[in-house]
Design an enzyme around this catalytic site. Sequence first.
Site, PDB file in Angstrom:
ATOM      1  N   ASP A  24     -52.842  43.647 -86.990  1.00 49.38           N
ATOM      2  CA  ASP A  24     -53.751  44.001 -88.077  1.00 49.38           C
ATOM      3  C   ASP A  24     -53.252  45.329 -88.655  1.00 49.38           C
ATOM      4  OD1 ASP A  24     -55.770  44.058 -89.930  1.00 49.38           O
ATOM      5  OD2 ASP A  24     -57.375  43.584 -88.523  1.00 49.38           O
TER       6      ASP A  24
HETATM    7  C1  NOJ Z   1     -57.831  44.581 -91.942  1.00 50.27           C
HETATM    8  C2  NOJ Z   1     -58.615  43.363 -91.560  1.00 50.27           C
HETATM    9  O1  NOJ Z   1     -59.137  43.496 -90.260  1.00 50.27           O
HETATM   10  C3  NOJ Z   1     -57.821  42.088 -91.639  1.00 50.27           C
HETATM   11  O2  NOJ Z   1     -58.658  41.005 -91.377  1.00 50.27           O
HETATM   12  C4  NOJ Z   1     -57.151  41.981 -92.977  1.00 50.27           C
HETATM   13  O3  NOJ Z   1     -56.494  40.755 -93.105  1.00 50.27           O
HETATM   14  C5  NOJ Z   1     -56.208  43.150 -93.131  1.00 50.27           C
HETATM   15  N1  NOJ Z   1     -56.967  44.392 -93.079  1.00 50.27           N
HETATM   16  C6  NOJ Z   1     -55.408  43.110 -94.434  1.00 50.27           C
HETATM   17  O4  NOJ Z   1     -56.205  43.434 -95.493  1.00 50.27           O
END
Ligand code: NOJ
Length: 752
Positions: free
Chosen positions: A280
Amino acid sequence: MAAICGLLLALNMSASIANPSSDSETVEQRVSALLARMTLAEKIGQMSQVNVGDSYIHDYLAEGLRAGRVGSVLNEVNVDVVNELQRIAVEESRLGIPLMVGRDVIHGFKTVMPIPLGQAATWNPDVVREGARVAALEAATAGVNWTFAPMIDISRDARWGRIAESLGEDPYLASVLGVAMVEGFQGDELSAVGTIAACAKHFAGYGAAESGRDYATTNVSENELRNVYLRPFKAAVDAGVTTLMTSFSDIDGVPASGNEFLLRQILRGEWGFDGFVVSDWDSVRQLQIHGLTENDRESAFEAATAGVDMEMHGDAFSKHLEELIEAGRVSLDVVDTAAANILRAKFRLGLFEDPYTDPEKLPDIANANALATARKAALQSVVMLKNDHDTLPLAAENLNSIAIIGPLADAPYEQLGTWIFDGDRELSVTPMHAIHSLVGHELDVRYVRAMENSRSRVTEAFDEAVQVAADSDVAILFLGEESILSGEAHSRADISLPGGQAELVRRIRQSGKPVVAVILAGRPLTLTNIVDEVDAILFAWHPGSMGGPAIADLLFGVESPSGKLPATFPRMVGQIPIYYNQKNTGKPPSPETIVHIDEIDAHAPQLSLGMTAFHLDAGYTPLFAFGHGLSYATFNYEQIATSAAEIRLGESVVISAELTNTGAFTADEVAQLYVRDLVGNVTRPVRELKGFRRVRLDPGESTTVNFELHTDDLAFYGRNMQLMTEPGEFHAWIGGSSETELRTEFRIIAGD
Ligand code: NOJ
């Protein structure tokens, strides 16, 4: 001379990659051949994902692309920019490797479907698949070839803001619908125009954040992890999901982005996943903030060795992996495998054959099919929680006027919900507008917003709202939460209607007119303080672009509500976590054993009160159970039967019941099958969903609903963490919610 040779070599190589020498050359052969030509820096480059974001970094990015330092970009949706980035990667880098272009396309791109939790309330994999298909086609016009969806984190805590983005509390429902989303995004052929790679996230346990506070620690036992939280991920892997994303949270003391047990032992070792794992956002470097590592170099070490293939927006890999390999701390194999996993996905996506996007080859944005899909999904997602005295549907012909009251009746942006980076609010049709179009010609439709937003505590406009309600035949209140109140990092500790809404409901009640509440929200809410103040409740989640027409059709009986709850609605926040598939405990509560705090006799103090698992102030039941959802029809289930009283391991049993529409309205019903394994090597849930089916029945029509269960469908992880089905007694129920009492039994005996 060397430079010219290099250029020729580069042209040659990209030509040979772009045109595979023969059709029979397999993806694996192509991956190996390409890998053999790559430098260590280029392999690490594949493992790095860069946020395009603001254009000021474009020059820097272009330089990185030319040098082969970037394997993927995210957050660019201008198709010309995306094509240019692809061109630089393909034509100006030494090996011409195209880019994965990622974006959070969570529940639609321009056309917005209901939030995923709302889609889960449809219990309809076809609608969910079609919604993802529409999203993929629209996102593909922007050059996006990878979405960060579906989010299949099991969530038993409505305080968690990201429950909105989830498919609810049940592993089976989330598995079926998560797979449908993967199929919708990825299509039958990943390399076809208009399909995009999916990403099952967040691996794993993210939904168990303590107290529902986003990013908080999770403590999930291995048995619970395997039996509950991992199930949808296994299903997505089996369905061919291209990528997985790690969770931000730590689990059992190890942050997911450095969790070898999850990423290597389970995902690769036990499940044989051959796609790639992306961290993430910056979660590799966050290993240091968690306190797992001392610095970014050690974070790169932990993440890479644990099995993170690509780092999203962070530079721990790009800065430190080479040095870690040269020092012999990370083996070259780790990097080779990660790069191969990423290249495999790119070959499967057909990016080497055609990295560019021509929007002309794709359907128009927000075309008739997209809007119809959004409308159908919204229609089927709405759950009718209560409907006293058949208040709904409203019969326009018997009414002269209606009052529309509340902050969410005409809020085009708010009805779209969380995670709509690209969602087009201009496409939103609000309930106000839809009601006007549907009945405005025959009814006097009056509107008082009453509150600026759902959080407002200003009550100035309440008098006017009460007056308008009193002057109308019925009051329809549009209440709930704005989209900002759910989603990532938007958790709430109090999940009742925010601001002065409960007060507004009480005041409108005093008008003496029937009161219908339509609630738009990103999570289950505690509605205990308003449930008796209204005659009917339609719970509409955040219903997306076409929420208005769907709600209008339901209010006025063009269609019947047919959504069912994908998550339990607590009476009070203190009951959380409350979920239907709980364990029995050694002291299960019953109506006979529970005592309410107000019933404790002050004059004859008792030493013990019930001695079972309940709360003195909330009992043990939810306000609305998982699977609950009313209809304008009435459905009768009877004659539950099994095809055999006893089956052997390896065999199947069919459980069936007769379902009849005994009402006067043609409607859909979602028939649900629950099973209980009475004795287990570890304690088993009191009920587990094992099948469901949406059927449409005319008044008086009957059908037999059949569910075939193989003994493998009853398998669970026991004490030794092996998946197994145990012989023994099983109970099975069929009905319209998890509270159904229509039960039968069967027995599994050992095989030959
Ligand atoms: C953080 C989020 O937790 C995740 O789900 C997301 O895909 C990413 N950011 C990218 O924006």
